[in-house]
Every structure is written in structure tokens, then in C-alpha cells.
Write an enzyme that holds these catalytic residues in place. Structure first.
Site, short mmCIF file in Angstrom:
data_model
loop_
_atom_site.label_atom_id
_atom_site.label_comp_id
_atom_site.label_asym_id
_atom_site.label_seq_id
_atom_site.Cartn_x
_atom_site.Cartn_y
_atom_site.Cartn_z
N THR A 1 0.79 -1.23 0.00
CA THR A 1 0.00 0.00 0.00
C THR A 1 0.82 1.28 0.00
OG1 THR A 1 -0.08 0.13 2.39
CG2 THR A 1 -1.83 -1.12 1.29
N ASP A 2 2.08 1.24 0.40
CA ASP A 2 2.94 2.41 0.56
C ASP A 2 2.46 3.32 1.69
OD1 ASP A 2 5.28 3.74 -0.08
OD2 ASP A 2 4.34 5.03 -1.55
#
Length: 107
Positions: A67-68
């Protein structure tokens, strides 16, 4: 592990192979090293064309969900995963099984 859909490596792989084959003597084509020694994550690059390029270059076995966080949204990443144009078994590989295999957590 390389984030952000491979940081452009998959897009540049054909060019690397073309140039590197004339410059450096390797035992295998440079692209093979990218396909066998690295894993790649989404990490907030939730674009289908970019994903498809990565998929075609390295194969589903090398792609992992990410997802960062905190820069990327879990909801956005999950929605992207859910709408990927892949078979359900490949979606499961990306979402879970590839990471388990990489980390030695096999089920």
C-alpha cells in the site's frame, strides 16, 4: 524487493537487455536476473497498464500486494487488487501466497 511497480525496471527491461548484451558479459540475459532475483510490489502505483507491463515482464510469482503506507490508501490498494484482470488464483498469489513463499511462511 522493489516497490512502486518495479520503479520502472519492467518498462526498461527490454532496453537493458538490448544494451547490456553488448556491454557486459553475463551468464544469463540481464532480464532473467530481474525475473529470478527480485520481487516487486504495487506500493501505491495502482494503474492497470503499469501492472500489466510488470506482470508480462516478471510473471505473477514475483508480484506482491503493498500500500505504501502512510502515503497510499489501503482502501485504494485493495480496490485495485480486487479489480486486477487476473485469475482468482493469481490474485491470491499477489495478495498473500507470494509473500508467504518469499518470507518462508508457507501454508
Amino acid at each position: 524487493m522493489v516497490g512502486h511497480m518495479g520503479e520502472g525496471l519492467s518498462f526498461m527491461m527490454p532496453r537493458f537487455e538490448q544494451v547490456m548484451s553488448r556491454v557486459v558479459q553475463l551468464q544469463r540475459p540481464v532480464g532473467e536476473y530481474f525475473r529470478t532475483n527480485l520481487h516487486y510490489t504495487f506500493a501505491a502505483f495502482n494503474w492497470t497498464p503499469t501492472f500489466l507491463n510488470l506482470l508480462l515482464q516478471v510473471g505473477v510469482e514475483r508480484i506482491l500486494f503493498a500500500t505504501d503506507h502512510p502515503y497510499g490508501s489501503m482502501e485504494t490498494a485493495r480496490a485495485f487488487l480486487d479489480r486486477l484482470p487476473v485469475a482468482p488464483a493469481d490474485r491470491e498469489r499477489i495478495a498473500q501466497h507470494n509473500a508467504e513463499r518469499l518470507l518462508g511462511l508457507g501454508t
